[in-house]
Every structure is written in C-alpha cells, then in structure tokens.
Design a protein around this motif. Sequence first.
Motif, PDB file in Angstrom:
ATOM      1  N   UNK A 111       0.833  -1.213   0.000  1.00 53.65           N
ATOM      2  CA  UNK A 111       0.000   0.000   0.000  1.00 53.65           C
ATOM      3  C   UNK A 111       0.867   1.262   0.000  1.00 53.65           C
ATOM      4  N   UNK A 112       1.983   1.223   0.718  1.00 56.39           N
ATOM      5  CA  UNK A 112       2.883   2.392   0.766  1.00 56.39           C
ATOM      6  C   UNK A 112       3.364   2.724  -0.654  1.00 56.39           C
ATOM      7  N   UNK A 113       3.742   1.704  -1.396  1.00 54.34           N
ATOM      8  CA  UNK A 113       4.236   1.940  -2.768  1.00 54.34           C
ATOM      9  C   UNK A 113       3.086   2.438  -3.660  1.00 54.34           C
ATOM     10  N   UNK A 114       1.928   1.795  -3.538  1.00 52.69           N
ATOM     11  CA  UNK A 114       0.761   2.208  -4.359  1.00 52.69           C
ATOM     12  C   UNK A 114       0.407   3.676  -4.115  1.00 52.69           C
ATOM     13  N   UNK A 115       0.327   4.040  -2.844  1.00 53.87           N
ATOM     14  CA  UNK A 115      -0.081   5.419  -2.491  1.00 53.87           C
ATOM     15  C   UNK A 115       0.989   6.433  -2.902  1.00 53.87           C
ATOM     16  N   UNK A 116       2.242   6.039  -2.791  1.00 57.89           N
ATOM     17  CA  UNK A 116       3.340   6.936  -3.208  1.00 57.89           C
ATOM     18  C   UNK A 116       3.203   7.242  -4.699  1.00 57.89           C
ATOM     19  N   UNK A 117       2.990   6.189  -5.480  1.00 57.58           N
ATOM     20  CA  UNK A 117       2.911   6.362  -6.943  1.00 57.58           C
ATOM     21  C   UNK A 117       1.725   7.256  -7.294  1.00 57.58           C
ATOM     22  N   UNK A 118       0.595   7.028  -6.598  1.00 58.31           N
ATOM     23  CA  UNK A 118      -0.599   7.832  -6.879  1.00 58.31           C
ATOM     24  C   UNK A 118      -0.347   9.316  -6.555  1.00 58.31           C
ATOM     25  N   UNK A 119       0.401   9.586  -5.489  1.00 61.38           N
ATOM     26  CA  UNK A 119       0.569  10.955  -5.002  1.00 61.38           C
ATOM     27  C   UNK A 119       1.711  11.708  -5.702  1.00 61.38           C
ATOM     28  N   UNK A 120       2.877  11.048  -5.784  1.00 60.77           N
ATOM     29  CA  UNK A 120       4.075  11.744  -6.298  1.00 60.77           C
ATOM     30  C   UNK A 120       4.625  11.127  -7.590  1.00 60.77           C
ATOM     31  N   UNK A 121       4.187   9.883  -7.909  1.00 62.51           N
ATOM     32  CA  UNK A 121       4.821   9.127  -8.996  1.00 62.51           C
ATOM     33  C   UNK A 121       5.764   8.077  -8.397  1.00 62.51           C
ATOM     34  N   UNK A 122       6.468   7.357  -9.283  1.00 62.07           N
ATOM     35  CA  UNK A 122       7.314   6.240  -8.829  1.00 62.07           C
ATOM     36  C   UNK A 122       8.445   6.735  -7.928  1.00 62.07           C
ATOM     37  N   UNK A 123       8.776   5.966  -6.902  1.00 55.27           N
ATOM     38  CA  UNK A 123       9.891   6.384  -6.026  1.00 55.27           C
ATOM     39  C   UNK A 123      11.250   6.199  -6.708  1.00 55.27           C
ATOM     40  N   UNK A 124      12.200   7.056  -6.324  1.00 55.52           N
ATOM     41  CA  UNK A 124      13.595   6.937  -6.785  1.00 55.52           C
ATOM     42  C   UNK A 124      14.517   6.533  -5.640  1.00 55.52           C
ATOM     43  N   UNK A 125      14.080   6.826  -4.414  1.00 58.78           N
ATOM     44  CA  UNK A 125      14.937   6.608  -3.237  1.00 58.78           C
ATOM     45  C   UNK A 125      14.097   5.922  -2.163  1.00 58.78           C
ATOM     46  N   UNK A 126      14.586   4.783  -1.672  1.00 56.41           N
ATOM     47  CA  UNK A 126      13.895   4.110  -0.565  1.00 56.41           C
ATOM     48  C   UNK A 126      14.841   4.119   0.631  1.00 56.41           C
ATOM     49  N   UNK A 127      14.406   4.702   1.729  1.00 56.68           N
ATOM     50  CA  UNK A 127      15.210   4.666   2.959  1.00 56.68           C
ATOM     51  C   UNK A 127      14.485   3.769   3.964  1.00 56.68           C
ATOM     52  N   UNK A 128      15.057   2.585   4.180  1.00 55.35           N
ATOM     53  CA  UNK A 128      14.502   1.628   5.138  1.00 55.35           C
ATOM     54  C   UNK A 128      15.114   1.924   6.504  1.00 55.35           C
ATOM     55  N   UNK A 129      14.348   2.604   7.346  1.00 49.27           N
ATOM     56  CA  UNK A 129      14.941   3.158   8.570  1.00 49.27           C
ATOM     57  C   UNK A 129      14.149   2.827   9.838  1.00 49.27           C
TER      58      UNK A 129
END
Length: 288
Positions: A111-129
């Motif tokens: 869901x995090x990836x789906x919502x990110x794409x809907x809001x900003x587009x595809x992610x370029x940077x993933x910070x697993x923190x």
Amino acid sequence: MSNREGIAEEVPVQQQDQQPGKENEMQPKPIYDDGKPGLGRLKKKVAIVTGGDSGIGRAVAVQFAKEGAEVVIVYLDEHEDAQETAKAMADYGKKPLLMSMDVSVEDNCAAIIRKTIRHFGAPDIIVNNAAVQYEQHSVEDISAEQLEHTFRTNIFSQFYLVKFALPHLKPGSTIINTASVTAFKGNPVLIDYSSTKGAIIGYTCSLSQSLVKKGIRVNAVAPGPVWTPLIPSSFDEKKVAEFGKNTPMERPAQPVEIAPCYVFLASEESRFITGQTLHPNGGTIVNS
Ligand code: NAD
C-alpha cells in the motif's frame, strides 16, 4: 548529549514508557537541521523514508526536502512528531505525504508503494529506517513474540518494501538501509536487535549485487549512538544519562550529523558506490 557544536551536555533524567518514543517529549530536543541551504542534489526525486517522523528519519526527510526531493514519511502512530517534521519541511517549500502504517505487515508495504505512486509518482529513493529495540539482559528473556516483532519490524519490512518498489525503480534509483554499529560490535543487552542489524548488512551486500545490472544502488548507514526518541523509550534513566559517552568522541551524535550520509548515498555524487556501509559513529573502529 551534545549540542550543535558537538560539545558534551548533561541530559536531564527522562524515560518514555513505550516504543516508538516521541521526539516532542525529549529534553533537550534533538537537532535535525543546521539551517544551511541545500544544493538541489535531489531535485525531481521521490523518496520514501520509513521512520521519517522523528530521530534520524526526521533529519533525513528535512535534508532531502532541502535538496529538492518530494518525500513520503512512513511512521507507526506518532502523529505530532510527523506534523512537526512536515512543518520543518515546509520551510524548504515541500509538503510530505504522511503515512501512518505498520511496516512489519507485508500488505501495508504494498500500500505504501501504491499510495506513493498515486501521489508523487514512482519512487527513486527508498530509505529503510524504521526499527524497534527492547533491552533484555539474557537471551533467555527474549520471548518468541519480541524476537518476531523485532525481526518483522527491522528487517522483514525492508524486504517487503523493496519487493513492491522494485518493479517501479528506474536505473539511478537508490536504496539505503539503516543498520547500526551493533551489527559490527554486538551489544549484550540488544541481542535480537543487533542480529537484525547484522542481517541488514548481509541484505545490503546481497541486494546490491542482485540489482547492480539494473543500475540500482543499495547501501547501508551504520550509526553509533544518536540522540533520538529510540533512546529514552528503550533504555532506563541511567543508561540515557550515560548514552554515547563510550565512543572515542565521548558523546552521542545529533540526527543532523547522521543525515548527510543519506543525502550522499541518495545523490549522484555516490554513483560509483554500492553494497557499502557508511559508519557515522564518533570514531569506533569496525571491521567491514
Ligand atoms: P526513532 O524512534 O526516531 O525512529 C524509529 C522509527 O521507527 C519511528 O519513526 C517509528 O515510527 C518507526 N517504527 C517503529 N516501528 C514501526 C512499525 N512497525 N511501522 C512503521 N514504523 C515503525 O529512532 P532513531 O534512533 O532515529 O531510529 C532510526 C533508525 O536508526 C533505526 O533503524 C535504528 O535502529 C537506527 N539506529 C539508531 C541509533 C541511535 O542511537 N538512535 C543507533 C544506530 C542505529
């Protein structure tokens, strides 16, 4: 404790009774921004920062905003801290997408990836923190529930998020995983936590090799002691007061001193670096 100039300061007595801890209850407040202008190093990039409401993640989110990135902040349920981070990012003209989500659940990471794409587009940077740690004085005291919760939160989540992000990551994308000095030095009262951090190092090396031909870089940051909500919410008052004094620099870091590692690893400047770990730890020598 240390102030912006790195000068050791006394820490008032404090302890928080549950994790995740809250930055707005800490004294003194962690320093997450030095007010220096950004250089546009992450312009047009979309970043997801788990655990981005507070501590190291907050400093990373603010620095990313300063460098021009759009940022998704994922956190468990510390809404006030998340709002405060959003306010700090507004100073740099950025409005983050705030997502209160449990990253230890696989479907939530989808869901995090789906919502990110809907809001900003595809992610370029993933910070697993995002992470938790629970002090126990013997391995016998680590319950199956604690063990599973710690592994699910600290390392399973990193597999889940990357798995769902991967189909959308373009060449030039970067993944940055937060490990810890405990992965290299161990910690007798954080055996399960340190094990997850060791796993993150193995994960980073392996994933980097698997993704290098796709042009995706994977690196880790292994901080030493840092003044964040994790500390008063997981250690007793005495440990909090002594925290970080055992490093060669005899103090903990401020989050603002850790975040530049993430900016560097996320940006083009580090384009020849993958599968590596940076060690902002106040001078502790580690074998890596
Ligand atoms: P923090 O408390 O500010 O950050 C922990 C974050 O994890 C919080 O934002 C919380 O919302 C998030 N989180 C916890 N469980 C979650 C869940 N199930 N789902 C979603 N989010 C969840 O503390 P911090 O010290 O900034 O921690 C950030 C990272 O730095 C962690 O990986 C930690 O292990 C690592 N680290 C911290 C130190 C230190 O001394 N503070 C040292 C080495 C490594």
